[in-house]
Design an enzyme around this catalytic site. Structure first.
Site, mmCIF file in Angstrom:
data_model
loop_
_atom_site.group_PDB
_atom_site.id
_atom_site.type_symbol
_atom_site.label_atom_id
_atom_site.label_comp_id
_atom_site.label_asym_id
_atom_site.label_seq_id
_atom_site.Cartn_x
_atom_site.Cartn_y
_atom_site.Cartn_z
ATOM 1 N N LYS A 93 0.812 -1.216 0.000
ATOM 2 C CA LYS A 93 0.000 0.000 0.000
ATOM 3 C C LYS A 93 0.846 1.266 0.000
ATOM 4 C CE LYS A 93 -4.182 -1.914 2.072
ATOM 5 N NZ LYS A 93 -5.166 -1.851 3.167
ATOM 6 N N LYS A 130 -8.353 -8.589 -8.651
ATOM 7 C CA LYS A 130 -9.490 -8.693 -7.736
ATOM 8 C C LYS A 130 -10.504 -7.583 -8.011
ATOM 9 C CE LYS A 130 -9.345 -9.630 -3.381
ATOM 10 N NZ LYS A 130 -9.037 -9.628 -1.924
ATOM 11 N N LYS A 153 -13.063 -1.739 -4.988
ATOM 12 C CA LYS A 153 -13.777 -0.471 -4.865
ATOM 13 C C LYS A 153 -13.003 0.661 -5.535
ATOM 14 C CE LYS A 153 -14.065 -1.276 -0.314
ATOM 15 N NZ LYS A 153 -14.332 -1.103 1.127
#
Length: 354
Positions: A115, A217, A220
């Site tokens: 991240k 994947k 969002k």
């Protein structure tokens, strides 16, 4: 108390719209776990600040996650549904755990590396310490079991390491105060205050991939809304997204081996299987040899049948948020009461005056 009472804890971040992958991979499992378990389900709004500091509509993002919980079948009277920031004991225990955890442990967390990206010097301290807060989320209730996906297993192992170090470092204090339980970790007897959290893995979790790229994947954060089915999507949107979902020119195979090297076909078959509570083999026995022009309409019908009641209830709850707000207030009060029991004892163990 001769053993830790089983308690299931899990949380979902209020960042963006929930999608089909969140429902199949997490929320549907939360619903199933209600039977025979004491469950606490949390909207982890404090964690959301590590993904994006400034949120334009955090209150409604929190409400939408809670609405998804309720619409999917979680009972907020038998179990607890609340938002993390309503219980300040999470942050209080997280600070103590920051002092228990070691820098070397945090440096091994692969999710921080992913991240933070290349410029880790610009990443927030909150993102770095995220796993310590996650450990506090679970252990402030002395939670024993957590439903986890592959991306959270390492964080759960860290929670166990933190619990173990706390138990060992404060062993005499715990024993003197009369709070602990004798357990065995491996072959080692431990007088423990915090339990060794166990992952709950009920079969292979459906891995729902992007409708536009079967190798990624469903997310969002994907800029294309066509890549995902949102839980708030209406029938027309679901139909459009599945019709436009990427496929290949071949028909569906009759055997699972025939899905190898065909990520988009594998994804759509997997979604159908998960929604229908069937195996991929059972789906292929029904649709093997058929073209996607036959399979996609069947997948649309199934998706709409499963998701429409959830969507309708979410929309109803979000149209007048007073009911959701009342559920969160009630859950926050009940969660605070439980968390404060733990924190009073932890303060005593650590040696704080209060």
């Amino acid at each position: 108390m001769s053993e830790f009472k089983k308690l299931v804890f899990s949380g979902v971040q209020p960042t963006g719209n929930l999608h089909l992958g969140n429902y199949l991979g997490a929320i549907r499992k939360f619903v199933a776990l209600q039977d025979g378990n004491d469950c606490i389900y949390c909207v982890v709004d404090m964690h959301a600040l590590t993904a994006q500091l400034v949120h334009e509509d955090m209150p409604n993002q929190i409400r939408s996650i809670a609405a998804a919980f309720i619409a999917s079948g979680i009972d907020p009277e038998k179990h607890i549904v609340f938002n993390q920031s309503a219980v300040p004991q999470h942050a209080e225990l997280a600070w103590i755990f920051n002092c228990v955890a070691r820098i070397g442990w945090m440096n091994r967390m692969t999710q921080f590396k992913d991240k933070a990206g290349k410029d880790r010097e610009q990443a927030s301290l909150g993102l770095y310490a995220y796993p310590s807060l996650m450990a506090a989320d679970i252990l402030v209730y002395r939670g024993t079991h957590v439903p986890v996906g592959d991306d959270q297993k390492q964080h759960l192992e860290l929670a166990r390491d933190i619990a173990m170090k706390f138990n060992l470092d404060y062993a005499e204090h715990i024993r003197k105060a009369g709070y602990g339980i004798d357990i065995t970790v491996g072959d080692e007897p431990v007088h423990a205050y915090f339990p060794m959290v166990e992952p709950l893995i009920d079969g292979p979790a459906p891995r729902v991939m992007s409708l536009r790229d079967g190798t990624k994947k469903m997310s969002k954060s994907d800029p294309s809304d066509l890549s995902r089915i949102n839980l708030m999507d209406d029938e027309d949107a679901i139909s459009k997204k599945i019709r436009k979902a990427k496929t290949d020119p071949d028909g569906l195979p009759s055997e699972i081996d025939g899905l190898k090297g065909r990520p988009e076909a594998d994804n759509l078959v997997g979604i159908y299987a998960a929604l229908a509570d069937k195996s991929k083999a059972e789906v292929l026995s029904e649709f093997g040899g058929q073209q996607f022009s036959v399979f996609k309409p069947a997948l649309i019908d199934l998706s709409v049948n499963v998701l429409s009641p959830i969507t309708a209830e979410m929309r109803r709850l979000m149209a007048d948020t007073s009911h959701i707000d009342a559920i969160l207030r009630n859950g926050g009060e009940r969660a605070r009461a439980r968390a404060e029991v733990t924190m009073k004892e932890v303060r005593d163990i650590v040696g704080f005056l209060y």
